[in-house]
Structure formats: C-alpha cells, structure tokens
Design a protein around this motif. Structure first.
Motif, short mmCIF file in Angstrom:
data_model
loop_
_atom_site.label_atom_id
_atom_site.label_comp_id
_atom_site.label_asym_id
_atom_site.label_seq_id
_atom_site.Cartn_x
_atom_site.Cartn_y
_atom_site.Cartn_z
N GLN A 76 2.74 4.23 8.74
CA GLN A 76 1.37 4.20 8.12
C GLN A 76 1.55 3.49 6.86
O GLN A 76 2.51 3.59 6.09
N VAL A 77 0.64 2.58 6.78
CA VAL A 77 0.32 1.97 5.29
C VAL A 77 -1.06 2.21 4.84
O VAL A 77 -2.16 1.84 5.70
N ILE A 78 -1.19 3.08 3.96
CA ILE A 78 -2.83 3.23 3.25
C ILE A 78 -3.02 1.97 2.40
O ILE A 78 -2.47 2.08 1.23
N ARG A 79 -3.77 1.11 2.83
CA ARG A 79 -3.94 -0.28 2.17
C ARG A 79 -5.10 -0.03 1.01
O ARG A 79 -4.91 -0.66 0.09
N THR A 80 -5.96 0.78 1.29
CA THR A 80 -6.99 1.05 0.35
C THR A 80 -7.41 2.67 0.39
O THR A 80 -7.03 2.94 1.37
N PRO A 81 -8.21 2.97 -0.57
CA PRO A 81 -8.59 4.41 -0.37
C PRO A 81 -9.41 4.72 0.87
O PRO A 81 -9.84 5.95 1.33
N THR A 82 -10.00 3.58 1.70
CA THR A 82 -10.73 3.52 2.71
C THR A 82 -9.83 3.33 4.08
O THR A 82 -10.87 3.36 5.25
N GLU A 83 -9.05 2.73 4.11
CA GLU A 83 -8.63 1.99 5.19
C GLU A 83 -6.95 2.37 5.37
O GLU A 83 -6.18 2.16 4.75
N THR A 84 -6.38 2.79 6.65
CA THR A 84 -5.07 3.01 7.09
C THR A 84 -4.79 2.31 8.21
O THR A 84 -5.69 2.30 9.22
N GLY B 155 0.88 -1.25 -0.04
CA GLY B 155 0.13 -0.08 -0.13
C GLY B 155 0.79 1.33 0.04
O GLY B 155 1.91 1.15 -0.20
N LEU B 156 0.33 2.37 0.02
CA LEU B 156 0.93 3.69 0.15
C LEU B 156 1.59 3.68 1.73
O LEU B 156 0.89 3.89 2.66
N ARG B 157 2.96 3.89 1.58
CA ARG B 157 3.68 3.82 2.72
C ARG B 157 4.16 5.14 3.05
O ARG B 157 4.44 5.99 2.41
N ARG B 158 3.90 5.73 4.40
CA ARG B 158 4.26 6.80 4.90
C ARG B 158 4.82 6.83 6.33
O ARG B 158 4.16 6.20 6.78
#
Length: 160
Positions: free
Chosen positions: A65-73, A36-39
């Motif tokens: 953080q990992v934003i795994r989907t557009p609705t879940e972090t 997912g999107l890592r920050r």
C-alpha cells in the motif's frame, strides 16, 4: 439530411463470480517515502466462495500500500487462491480506497469504519492453468471491497 450518429455502446453487465474473505496481519510500516506513506500488509489466509469456485486464500501473499494523501490509499495485493479441487489461481488486485481523512486514519489504525463511508474498488487480474477457470484469464473483472480490522472482504464481478 444530417448524418446519423453511430450508436453508442451500451454499459456492460456485471456478473458476480467470487466472494473473498482475506485475513491479514498487522501492517509493516515502511515510512514516508517520496510517493507517500508505504506499508505492507501480510495476507495470512482466508476463504473464497461463489458460483465459480470455493476454496481458500493461501497464506504468504501481501497487500503493498501507498497512502498517497490523508484521504487516498492505493493498494496492490498479490496472493494465491486454491480451489477445493486443488486448482491454483494467482491474483494481482490493484485497488483505490478513498474516504475522509478521519475515516482513512481509523482504517490505518486498525479501527472499524462504516463501509458506506469508504469508496474501495479494484481491478483484479488472474492467472491459472486450470481449464475450468479459464474465464478468469479471458475476461475483465472489477471488485468492490470492505476493510475490517483483521479482514478484507472482496466481491469480484466479471464485466460482460
């Protein structure tokens, strides 16, 4: 005569012990990884209050953080609390934040979102050598959080 069913466990009570207001710097974006999107969100300080202790959040921690989907972090924060008496507590707080894709995008962009529209819960774990704070290492805790543009507010509850 039919066998008697064993009694069901009763839900455990929750006792509020800590309130945190954690200040954060702008996130460091790593990018889209296979997970997912890592920050990484640097923790710059903050305050802690409540019936168990008062003090501060030391700078130097971070929320990974990992934003795994557009609705879940998924967030895994690690930081240190310091009581007014100088006792230190290491915190690992693993959380889940969900909401609409629009609200999660607003949070990601550092914009305010009505906390009632976001599900933000966590399971903190604590380590300390302070005898007075031993309850932190001998009980399970749950947290409820709110993300503001430059602050994360958490209330931690001991599970009875």
């Amino acid at each position: 005569m039919p066998p008697t069913a064993p009694p069901s466990p009763t839900p455990p009570p929750l006792e509020h012990l800590l309130h945190l207001e954690v200040t954060v710097a702008p996130p460091i974006e790593i990018g889209a990884t296979p997970g997912g999107l890592r920050r990484v969100v640097p923790i710059t300080g903050g305050i802690v209050s409540g019936p168990l202790l008062t003090g501060r959040v030391l700078p130097g921690g971070a929320d990974f953080q990992v934003i795994r989907t557009p609705t879940e972090t998924v967030a895994e924060a690690r930081y240190v609390l310091e009581s007014d008496q100088g006792e230190r507590v290491y915190v690992e707080n693993t959380g889940l934040r969900t909401g609409s894709a629009e609200d999660i995008a607003r949070l990601r962009d550092g914009l305010p979102v009505d906390p009632a529209r976001i599900y933000f819960r966590s399971v903190p774990r604590f380590e300390t050598d302070a005898p007075r704070l031993a309850v932190l290492t001998s009980h399970v805790f749950v947290g409820s959080g709110v993300r503001h543009p430059d602050t994360v507010v958490f209330d931690f509850f001991r599970v009875g």
